[in-house]
Design an enzyme around this catalytic site. Sequence first.
Site, PDB file in Angstrom:
ATOM      1  N   ALA A 232       0.851  -1.192   0.000  1.00  0.00           N
ATOM      2  CA  ALA A 232       0.000   0.000   0.000  1.00  0.00           C
ATOM      3  C   ALA A 232       0.887   1.243   0.000  1.00  0.00           C
ATOM      4  CB  ALA A 232      -0.926  -0.034   1.211  1.00  0.00           C
ATOM      5  N   ARG A 233       1.047   1.846   1.150  1.00  0.00           N
ATOM      6  CA  ARG A 233       1.968   2.949   1.381  1.00  0.00           C
ATOM      7  C   ARG A 233       2.595   2.735   2.744  1.00  0.00           C
ATOM      8  NH1 ARG A 233       1.641   3.503  -3.217  1.00  0.00           N
ATOM      9  NH2 ARG A 233       1.222   5.362  -4.496  1.00  0.00           N
ATOM     10  N   ASP A 257       7.250  -3.634   0.533  1.00  0.00           N
ATOM     11  CA  ASP A 257       7.647  -2.957  -0.696  1.00  0.00           C
ATOM     12  C   ASP A 257       7.620  -1.450  -0.502  1.00  0.00           C
ATOM     13  OD1 ASP A 257       8.410  -3.126  -3.509  1.00  0.00           O
ATOM     14  OD2 ASP A 257       6.495  -2.136  -3.902  1.00  0.00           O
ATOM     15  N   GLU A 262      10.583   6.686   3.407  1.00  0.00           N
ATOM     16  CA  GLU A 262      10.963   6.080   2.137  1.00  0.00           C
ATOM     17  C   GLU A 262      11.713   7.107   1.302  1.00  0.00           C
ATOM     18  OE1 GLU A 262       8.488   4.489  -1.646  1.00  0.00           O
ATOM     19  OE2 GLU A 262       7.970   3.488   0.246  1.00  0.00           O
ATOM     20  N   HIS A 281      10.136  -0.262  -3.283  1.00  0.00           N
ATOM     21  CA  HIS A 281       8.920   0.187  -3.973  1.00  0.00           C
ATOM     22  C   HIS A 281       8.928  -0.343  -5.408  1.00  0.00           C
ATOM     23  CE1 HIS A 281       5.694   3.492  -3.401  1.00  0.00           C
ATOM     24  NE2 HIS A 281       5.263   2.592  -4.258  1.00  0.00           N
TER      25      HIS A 281
END
Length: 316
Positions: A232-233, A257, A262, A281
Amino acid sequence: MSDPEIAILRQKIHGLSADDYATALRSRLPETEIAVAQTPSEERELLEQVPIATGFELSPDEVEAAPNLDLFACVYAGVGHLDLDAFEANGTAVTNASGVHGPNIAEYVIGSILSHVRGFRQAWRQQDRNEWRSYPAREFQGSTVTVVGLGSIGQAIVDRLDPFGVDTIGVRYTPEKGGPTDEVLGFDEIQDALARTDYLVLACPLTDETRGLIDSEAFLTLPSDAFMVNIARGGVVDTDALVAAMQANRISGAALDVTDPEPLPNDHPLWDIDTVSITPHNAGHTPNYYERTAEILATNVERYRQGETEYENQVV
């Protein structure tokens, strides 16, 4: 040469060039004049002319300077980086690329879960040491998978879970809409879902409601052998709570991921936890990105030519 109908902006997406995108579009719209902006000045000139533009981003000033722009096709699924009010004020419809990531991200999720189930990380570590030693593994069949977010990506994940003989719980904003999972719950019932979850998959957008959704309480609610996948985030998970949960063995592992922050700093403790796998990501990467994006835009170009005002994946 006739005036271009579509302008492709210069931004490179997922390592693919604008020329790749143009090739995919021209194969679907062979009679359409499509121009690829090579320089900032070309981009400005095209935006003054064309009724349709596509790319990653347009600033409010660029939108205002595009009086003839009727449709902007964003090549990202998320449009949080766009000033949608500027497009609306300019009378420009906006579409996104929702759905293009479904197959590849679903494969990432399935691969992450199966790697954990069958203990591949342990096998890889032993192989690095030339060590032949049996180790325990699990079975995926009969477990419960909770997917938070049942948009196009969440649904693609659930579709691919079906052959594995698992029970599925979906969590979404509007549970009354139902979904492809065995159960569909609202966010107000997520603790009930977490308590029954073997594998937690986060596939929801980052909003005020989902920021920090998976916090210390969530990690205490999950069974201690649960495994989490976040595509997702990063902000959907409280990172400090995740680190604490992993260090205390409150869950068995995680595949990330996305992270918060980030990029993840190289001295962050998550890097050193053996039961956490981290990718940069990368789950959304696919050589078919522009092929799928072009399919959406080609459909909407035909709608535009027929005088329709509603488009596939329209957000404004």
